[in-house]
Design an enzyme around this catalytic site. Structure first.
Site, PDB file in Angstrom:
ATOM      1  N   HIS A  37       0.832  -1.197   0.000  1.00 39.35           N
ATOM      2  CA  HIS A  37       0.000   0.000   0.000  1.00 39.35           C
ATOM      3  C   HIS A  37       0.873   1.257   0.000  1.00 39.35           C
ATOM      4  CE1 HIS A  37      -3.802  -2.149   1.694  1.00 39.35           C
ATOM      5  NE2 HIS A  37      -3.361  -2.664   0.561  1.00 39.35           N
ATOM      6  N   GLU A  92       0.829   3.879   1.893  1.00 42.73           N
ATOM      7  CA  GLU A  92       1.306   4.254   3.227  1.00 42.73           C
ATOM      8  C   GLU A  92       2.511   3.400   3.623  1.00 42.73           C
ATOM      9  OE1 GLU A  92      -3.286   4.496   3.274  1.00 42.73           O
ATOM     10  OE2 GLU A  92      -1.745   3.214   2.405  1.00 42.73           O
ATOM     11  N   CYS A 102      -6.025   1.222   5.482  1.00 38.04           N
ATOM     12  CA  CYS A 102      -6.617  -0.048   5.892  1.00 38.04           C
ATOM     13  C   CYS A 102      -6.102  -0.367   7.303  1.00 38.04           C
ATOM     14  CB  CYS A 102      -6.223  -1.153   4.908  1.00 38.04           C
ATOM     15  SG  CYS A 102      -4.493  -1.652   5.032  1.00 38.04           S
ATOM     16  N   CYS A 122      -2.208  -0.869   7.435  1.00 36.15           N
ATOM     17  CA  CYS A 122      -1.491   0.410   7.372  1.00 36.15           C
ATOM     18  C   CYS A 122      -1.725   1.231   8.639  1.00 36.15           C
ATOM     19  CB  CYS A 122      -1.916   1.196   6.137  1.00 36.15           C
ATOM     20  SG  CYS A 122      -1.331   0.450   4.602  1.00 36.15           S
TER      21      CYS A 122
END
Length: 151
Positions: free
Chosen positions: A81, A83, A109, A112
């Protein structure tokens, strides 16, 4: 010369996160993230496969093939992801994320969110929704302010 509207800091960094998201190789959702401290960019990240691993653009999306709903079964993805990539880039270059702010084009999410909590992020500014109620609860419990900005 026309007097143009100068963006405030949140608008400025979020627009950079949107630009970063254009590098994404994800076929489902393009996300960008910018890690900022004291109005300075520490690192950026977008979602996509790890270095030296084929991108989903080449292999196809396993999550699509398996009809995995958004926000579920994160392990069934080739990519990291945005992040995560921003935090990894900071770590790779010896830059501490503690006390910084994350700008992202989507709500983090749960995976993260847990990483951002442990990295010492103090605030997250987002412009997009993501269907993960647990992530919202964890961020709130950890005392991390989440600000939703206009797109």
């Amino acid at each position: 010369m026309k007097n143009q509207m100068r963006p405030n800091w949140d608008e400025y960094f979020l627009s950079i996160a949107k630009l970063v998201s254009k590098r994404s190789t994800c076929l489902r959702r393009k996300v960008g993230a910018v890690l900022v401290k004291d109005k300075r960019i520490l690192a950026t990240g977008y979602n996509g496969a790890p270095s030296n691993i084929k991108h989903c653009e080449k292999t196809g999306c396993l999550r699509e093939k398996l009809r995995v709903p958004s926000g579920q079964r994160h392990e069934l993805c080739r990519g990291l992801h945005a992040e995560q990539n921003a935090l990894l880039q900071a770590a790779l270059h010896g830059v501490s994320a503690q006390g910084s702010k994350m700008y992202a084009t989507s709500q983090p999410c749960i995976i993260c969110a847990k990483m951002l909590i442990n990295a010492g992020i103090k605030e997250i500014a987002i412009s997009g929704h993501y269907p993960d109620k647990m992530a919202k609860r964890f961020l709130k419990e950890a005392g991390i302010k989440v600000k939703v900005l206009k797109k």
